[in-house]
Design a protein around this motif. Structure first.
Motif, short mmCIF file in Angstrom:
data_model
loop_
_atom_site.label_atom_id
_atom_site.label_comp_id
_atom_site.label_asym_id
_atom_site.label_seq_id
_atom_site.Cartn_x
_atom_site.Cartn_y
_atom_site.Cartn_z
N GLN A 2 -34.48 -29.22 -29.28
CA GLN A 2 -34.35 -29.05 -30.73
C GLN A 2 -34.50 -30.39 -31.46
N SER A 3 -34.86 -30.30 -32.73
CA SER A 3 -34.89 -31.49 -33.58
C SER A 3 -34.58 -31.07 -35.01
N VAL A 4 -34.15 -32.03 -35.81
CA VAL A 4 -33.79 -31.76 -37.20
C VAL A 4 -34.45 -32.80 -38.09
N THR A 5 -35.03 -32.34 -39.19
CA THR A 5 -35.66 -33.24 -40.15
C THR A 5 -35.02 -33.05 -41.51
N GLN A 6 -34.49 -34.12 -42.05
CA GLN A 6 -34.00 -34.11 -43.44
C GLN A 6 -35.03 -34.90 -44.24
N LEU A 7 -35.68 -34.19 -45.14
CA LEU A 7 -36.87 -34.74 -45.79
C LEU A 7 -36.56 -35.83 -46.79
N ASP A 8 -35.38 -35.81 -47.37
CA ASP A 8 -35.02 -36.77 -48.41
C ASP A 8 -33.94 -37.70 -47.90
N SER A 9 -34.22 -39.00 -47.90
CA SER A 9 -33.19 -39.93 -47.44
C SER A 9 -32.17 -40.20 -48.54
N GLN A 10 -32.62 -40.11 -49.81
CA GLN A 10 -31.71 -40.33 -50.94
C GLN A 10 -32.01 -39.31 -52.03
N VAL A 11 -30.95 -38.77 -52.62
CA VAL A 11 -31.09 -37.84 -53.73
C VAL A 11 -30.14 -38.26 -54.84
N PRO A 12 -30.68 -38.80 -55.94
CA PRO A 12 -29.83 -39.10 -57.09
C PRO A 12 -29.80 -37.91 -58.04
N VAL A 13 -28.64 -37.63 -58.60
CA VAL A 13 -28.51 -36.48 -59.48
C VAL A 13 -27.40 -36.77 -60.49
N PHE A 14 -27.51 -36.19 -61.67
CA PHE A 14 -26.46 -36.36 -62.66
C PHE A 14 -25.34 -35.35 -62.44
N GLU A 15 -24.15 -35.76 -62.85
CA GLU A 15 -22.98 -34.89 -62.73
C GLU A 15 -23.22 -33.57 -63.44
N GLU A 16 -22.76 -32.49 -62.83
CA GLU A 16 -22.86 -31.11 -63.31
C GLU A 16 -24.25 -30.50 -63.14
N ALA A 17 -25.19 -31.27 -62.62
CA ALA A 17 -26.52 -30.71 -62.32
C ALA A 17 -26.48 -30.03 -60.96
N PRO A 18 -27.42 -29.09 -60.73
CA PRO A 18 -27.52 -28.48 -59.40
C PRO A 18 -28.22 -29.43 -58.43
N VAL A 19 -27.98 -29.20 -57.14
CA VAL A 19 -28.63 -30.04 -56.15
C VAL A 19 -29.01 -29.21 -54.92
N GLU A 20 -30.12 -29.58 -54.30
CA GLU A 20 -30.53 -28.98 -53.03
C GLU A 20 -30.88 -30.10 -52.07
N LEU A 21 -30.27 -30.09 -50.92
CA LEU A 21 -30.59 -31.04 -49.86
C LEU A 21 -31.33 -30.28 -48.77
N ARG A 22 -32.51 -30.78 -48.42
CA ARG A 22 -33.38 -30.02 -47.55
C ARG A 22 -33.21 -30.37 -46.08
N CYS A 23 -33.30 -29.35 -45.25
CA CYS A 23 -33.18 -29.53 -43.80
C CYS A 23 -34.13 -28.56 -43.12
N ASN A 24 -34.96 -29.08 -42.24
CA ASN A 24 -35.82 -28.24 -41.41
C ASN A 24 -35.51 -28.54 -39.95
N TYR A 25 -35.61 -27.52 -39.12
CA TYR A 25 -35.32 -27.70 -37.71
C TYR A 25 -36.50 -27.23 -36.88
N SER A 26 -36.50 -27.68 -35.65
CA SER A 26 -37.51 -27.24 -34.70
C SER A 26 -36.80 -26.80 -33.44
N SER A 27 -37.11 -25.57 -33.00
CA SER A 27 -36.44 -25.06 -31.80
C SER A 27 -37.24 -23.90 -31.23
N SER A 28 -37.25 -23.82 -29.92
CA SER A 28 -37.92 -22.70 -29.25
C SER A 28 -36.94 -21.59 -28.90
N VAL A 29 -35.67 -21.82 -29.20
CA VAL A 29 -34.64 -20.81 -28.94
C VAL A 29 -33.85 -20.60 -30.23
N SER A 30 -33.01 -19.56 -30.21
CA SER A 30 -32.21 -19.30 -31.40
C SER A 30 -31.24 -20.46 -31.62
N VAL A 31 -30.89 -20.68 -32.87
CA VAL A 31 -30.15 -21.89 -33.21
C VAL A 31 -28.81 -21.61 -33.86
#
Lengths: 118, 114
Positions: A2-31
């Motif tokens: 398995q491997s994991v990729t987080q596409l963004d190393s830094q995410v700046p955002v203002f208070e009360e704003a929404p945020v999404e932190l991205r994560c993709n994985y690689s696996s040949s079996v269920s995770v």
């Protein structure tokens, strides 16, 4: 393996704003997938985890994540962030072995530093 | 507070030396993991123990060794230290050591090799 990729190393955002932190994985079996948070000078703390069942997982501090098998993603979201959410966030996958065996350790992404500005 | 304790918090030593990092798991947890966090490698799994027995091994150098004692505390021994061994070393514990377990992390030991 398995491997994991987080596409963004830094995410700046203002208070009360929404945020999404991205994560993709690689696996040949269920995770099994996890999000951990690391506040400055502290250890890691579990935010939420996906094992099976509903693809929308709710965690602590108002965070949630959605498991998407077709896109091999497990993005973390929060509708309104606070200054106190400033931290580094790590996506992780359990190290499952292809032959059906498993190890209990986690494979981590490189982390995303969330910076919440007033 | 996760319930996992690590000592010492900071360690400064010289190249070629040997150090021992100590971890006490949460009460009731049988499994202990060691991870290394560095700027270039990120968080890397080193080794896992369950109830005194080694269960899984990751990218642990031959210069490093670990053990889990009958009282379930664990020690990570780092020898012939090099500059590149400078990192934050985390211990984590979980109840069964299984792949679905939540791992509880200690505050870490920051090792600086000069």
């Amino acid at each position: 393996a398995q491997s994991v990729t987080q596409l963004d190393s830094q995410v700046p955002v203002f208070e009360e704003a929404p945020v999404e932190l991205r994560c993709n994985y690689s696996s040949s079996v269920s995770v099994y997938l996890f999000w951990y948070v690391q506040y400055p000078n502290q250890g890691l703390q579990l935010l939420l985890k996906y094992l099976s069942g509903s693809t929308l997982v709710k965690g602590i501090n108002g965070f949630e994540a959605e498991f998407n098998k077709s896109q091999t993603s497990f993005h973390l979201r929060k509708p309104s962030v606070h200054i106190s959410d400033t931290a580094e966030y790590f996506c992780a996958v359990s190290d499952r072995l292809g032959y059906g065996g498993s190890q209990g350790n986690l494979i981590f992404g490189k982390g995303t530093k969330l910076s919440v500005k007033p | 507070d996760s319930g996992v304790t690590q000592t010492p918090k900071h360690l400064i030593t010289a190249t070629g030396q040997r150090v021992t990092l100590r971890c006490s798991p949460r009460s009731g947890d049988l499994s202990v993991y060691w991870y290394q966090q560095s700027l270039d490698q990120g968080l890397q799994f080193l080794i896992q123990y369950y109830n005194g027995e080694e269960r899984a091994k990751g990218n642990i150098l031959e210069r490093f060794s670990a053990q889990q004692f009958p009282d379930l505390h664990s020690e990570l021994n780092l020898s012939s230290l090099e500059l590149g061994d400078s990192a934050l070393y985390f211990c984590a514990s979980s109840v069964t050591g299984g792949e679905a377990d939540t791992q509880y992390f200690g505050p870490g030991t920051r090792l600086t090799v000069l």
